[in-house]
Design a protein around this motif. Structure first.
Motif, PDB file in Angstrom:
ATOM      1  N   GLU A  59      -9.511  -3.930  12.849  1.00 45.64           N
ATOM      2  CA  GLU A  59     -10.847  -3.376  13.085  1.00 45.64           C
ATOM      3  C   GLU A  59     -11.940  -4.290  12.554  1.00 45.64           C
ATOM      4  N   GLN A  60     -11.652  -4.972  11.437  1.00 42.51           N
ATOM      5  CA  GLN A  60     -12.641  -5.866  10.836  1.00 42.51           C
ATOM      6  C   GLN A  60     -12.525  -7.308  11.349  1.00 42.51           C
ATOM      7  N   LYS A  90       0.799  -1.224   0.000  1.00 49.88           N
ATOM      8  CA  LYS A  90       0.000   0.000   0.000  1.00 49.88           C
ATOM      9  C   LYS A  90       0.835   1.278   0.000  1.00 49.88           C
ATOM     10  N   ASP A 142      -1.489  -3.586   9.779  1.00 52.04           N
ATOM     11  CA  ASP A 142      -2.684  -3.097   9.101  1.00 52.04           C
ATOM     12  C   ASP A 142      -3.850  -2.987  10.093  1.00 52.04           C
ATOM     13  N   GLU A 143      -4.150  -1.756  10.496  1.00 55.10           N
ATOM     14  CA  GLU A 143      -5.204  -1.541  11.487  1.00 55.10           C
ATOM     15  C   GLU A 143      -6.590  -1.864  10.934  1.00 55.10           C
ATOM     16  N   SER A 144      -6.779  -1.724   9.622  1.00 49.81           N
ATOM     17  CA  SER A 144      -8.081  -2.012   9.033  1.00 49.81           C
ATOM     18  C   SER A 144      -8.437  -3.492   9.179  1.00 49.81           C
ATOM     19  N   LEU A 145      -7.434  -4.355   9.117  1.00 52.41           N
ATOM     20  CA  LEU A 145      -7.683  -5.791   9.315  1.00 52.41           C
ATOM     21  C   LEU A 145      -8.067  -6.073  10.764  1.00 52.41           C
TER      22      LEU A 145
END
Length: 213
Positions: free
Chosen positions: A136-137, A73, A131-134
């Motif tokens: 959070e999900q 990314k 990866d914070e998005s992972l």
């Protein structure tokens, strides 16, 4: 060749569900199969397939670099990958024309290529871990197909790197018994890592869902 041919069957069946990075792995497998056939024919006809080996290594590196350009990314890292791709092409040309020649195993280029793929693999592993998005999900990284693709590339590159360095020493000459032992050990590791890569790629394939997740 046999491993890539077997993998292409389930990969082809699931092709319609692939996103861009998964299609790049599919192209990588096709290239590996074609390269294996070309190496075999060149060895039979010309008694030397080193040029085919070097060109195949470059093509595979280009494909895998585009794979990492898709999954990484960071814009800064992506730009660095583009620079490294250009540098690898320069090393390829120099190794082929000046350093070792097209009739010898281009160990300098393939070692440089393997080292870069190891670095790319580490960068992607670190990206997944941060990866914070992972998080959070509540997505586990081992549920991602790209995690397993990267693991396969990483394992194979590590073992190939050792084999490439060994071949460099063999070409420079030395005690025959020592060189023969080094070759047998590192070649066995490289072949075994190709099997591990195939297994990890198949696990990645199982993680690909019909909704392209």
């Amino acid at each position: 060749m046999g491993i890539e041919a077997l993998l292409l069957i389930p990969f082809s069946i699931k092709l319609r569900f692939f996103n861009k990075e998964q299609k790049l792995i599919y192209i990588y497998l096709i290239t590996s199969l074609v390269a294996g056939i070309a190496m075999y024919l060149a060895a039979k006809v010309y008694r030397n397939n080193m040029l085919v080996v070097s060109v195949s290594a470059l093509l595979q590196f280009v494909i895998l670099t585009f794979f990492y350009l898709e999954v990484i990314k960071s814009p800064r890292v992506r730009k660095l990958l583009q620079v490294m791709l250009a540098m690898a092409c320069v090393v390829f040309v120099l190794d082929l024309s000046v350093w070792e020649g097209f009739l010898e195993f281009n160990s300098i280029f393939v070692s440089f290529r393997a080292f870069l793929l190891i670095v790319y693999g580490v960068i992607y592993f670190l990206q997944l871990m941060r990866d914070e998005s992972l998080i959070e999900q509540s997505i586990f990284i081992n549920s991602l197909p790209t995690f397993w693709f990267n693991a396969g590339i990483f394992v194979h590159s590590c073992c190939a790197f050792l084999f490439n360095l060994c071949y460099n020493f063999i070409q420079q000459g030395g005690p025959a018994e020592v060189l023969e032992s080094m070759y047998k050990i590192t070649a066995s590791l490289a072949h075994f890592s190709a099997i591990i890569q195939a297994i990890l790629f198949y696990i990645a394939l199982l993680k690909i869902k019909g909704n392209r997740t």
